[in-house]
Scaffold this motif. Structure first.
Motif, mmCIF file in Angstrom:
data_model
loop_
_atom_site.group_PDB
_atom_site.id
_atom_site.type_symbol
_atom_site.label_atom_id
_atom_site.label_comp_id
_atom_site.label_asym_id
_atom_site.label_seq_id
_atom_site.Cartn_x
_atom_site.Cartn_y
_atom_site.Cartn_z
ATOM 1 N N ASN A 1 18.846 -10.576 -6.064
ATOM 2 C CA ASN A 1 20.220 -10.428 -6.559
ATOM 3 C C ASN A 1 21.237 -11.216 -5.724
ATOM 4 N N ASN A 2 20.742 -12.019 -4.785
ATOM 5 C CA ASN A 2 21.613 -12.885 -4.002
ATOM 6 C C ASN A 2 21.115 -14.321 -4.191
ATOM 7 N N TRP A 3 21.822 -15.092 -5.008
ATOM 8 C CA TRP A 3 21.318 -16.399 -5.412
ATOM 9 C C TRP A 3 21.498 -17.467 -4.342
ATOM 10 N N PHE A 4 22.412 -17.249 -3.409
ATOM 11 C CA PHE A 4 22.538 -18.168 -2.286
ATOM 12 C C PHE A 4 21.282 -18.086 -1.420
ATOM 13 N N ILE A 5 20.878 -16.846 -1.098
ATOM 14 C CA ILE A 5 19.635 -16.642 -0.338
ATOM 15 C C ILE A 5 18.440 -17.154 -1.146
ATOM 16 N N PHE A 6 18.487 -16.942 -2.456
ATOM 17 C CA PHE A 6 17.394 -17.376 -3.326
ATOM 18 C C PHE A 6 17.145 -18.879 -3.178
#
Length: 278
Positions: A249-254
């Motif tokens: 749910n965190n696309w930066f981390i993704f």
């Protein structure tokens, strides 16, 4: 590094992957370049199960022995650590394994593209696309399915073993996730921790049946319809991406950890190809 030690290291990679719901050890086997040998060895094992001398002296048996020493090491050493990471850093760990799978997909596509002439002469483009869609659809549905309401009777435990082990030998399909979906994962883990031998033995019996059936089926498919089977397996890997992505749910981390995962997959593939050519 001896051939046996390399096989153990391959098994460790597979064992770590198998400990994570949504990730397949068979995917790692494909990336390492040992998937065909893995399937053929299991098929040989069950074909010669009662020819003990022939089986125990075979290269296939020795390969599986050292591979599963590694799988056991990978599973036992990673279960607690992976559980901690999944609990405390779910975005990072699921993104990383999504990257591993994406790297594997890229590698398999490029590997097939090197065989353009063989593909053109021995396969139909329409059936190739159909095989890809079939694999994708199966993995996409299973990896996003909700828990099934199933009890914990011994017939259900047996059936769970069949399904989980069948999934474990197919890239993109996670045996652990299938157990989660069937509402059996925690029950089986607890049974192992509590030494409930009746449950463990029935599950193992189901797993052996599933492995025997799926290894023979996959060997036949790879021997008769290699390109179509590989397209289907690639589809399974693409569809199987749904499982780790659903947990992010965190696309930066993704994005960051997917890149790390892709780079790691390239290193794993490089190690696998280098080891198999030495």
């Amino acid at each position: 590094m001896t051939k046996q030690l390399i096989t153990i290291v391959h098994g460790i990679f597979m064992g770590v992957a198998d400990s994570i719901p949504g990730v397949s050890g068979a995917t790692i086997a494909l990336m390492l370049g040992i998937y065909g040998k893995f399937v053929n060895s299991w098929s040989y094992f069950f074909s010669n199960l009662f020819s003990f001398k022939k089986l125990f002296n075979s290269d296939e048996f020795k390969f599986l022995l050292f591979l599963y020493i590694g799988v056991a090491i990978g599973l036992l050493s990673s279960l607690g650590f992976i559980d901690y990471l999944m609990t405390h850093f779910p975005n990072a760990i699921f993104s990383f394994f999504a990257g591993l799978i994406i790297g594997g997909i890229i590698f398999l596509f490029t590997d097939l593209l090197k065989k353009k002439k063989e593909i053109k002469n021995n396969s139909s483009p329409l059936i190739n696309v159909f095989s890809l869609i079939i694999g994708f659809s199966i993995a996409f549905y299973i990896s996003g399915a909700q828990f099934l309401i199933m009890d914990h009777s011994l017939p259900i435990i047996f059936f769970s073993g069949v399904c989980a082990m069948s999934a474990m030998v197919m890239p993109g399909m996670s045996g652990a996730f299938v157990l989660l979906m069937m509402n059996q994962y925690s029950y089986i883990v607890n049974a192992v921790n509590e030494f409930r031998f009746s449950v463990i033995l029935v599950f193992i019996l189901g797993a052996v049946v599933g492995l025997a059936f799926m290894s023979k089926l996959l060997k036949w498919l790879l021997d008769k319809y290699y390109i179509y089977t590989m397209m289907c397996l690639i589809g399974l890997m693409i569809g199987g991406l749904r499982a780790p992505i659903l947990n992010v749910n965190n696309w930066f981390i993704f994005v960051i950890y997917v890149i790390i995962g892709i780079v790691s997959s390239l290193l794993i593939e490089w190690f696998g190809r280098k080891a198999t050519t030495n």
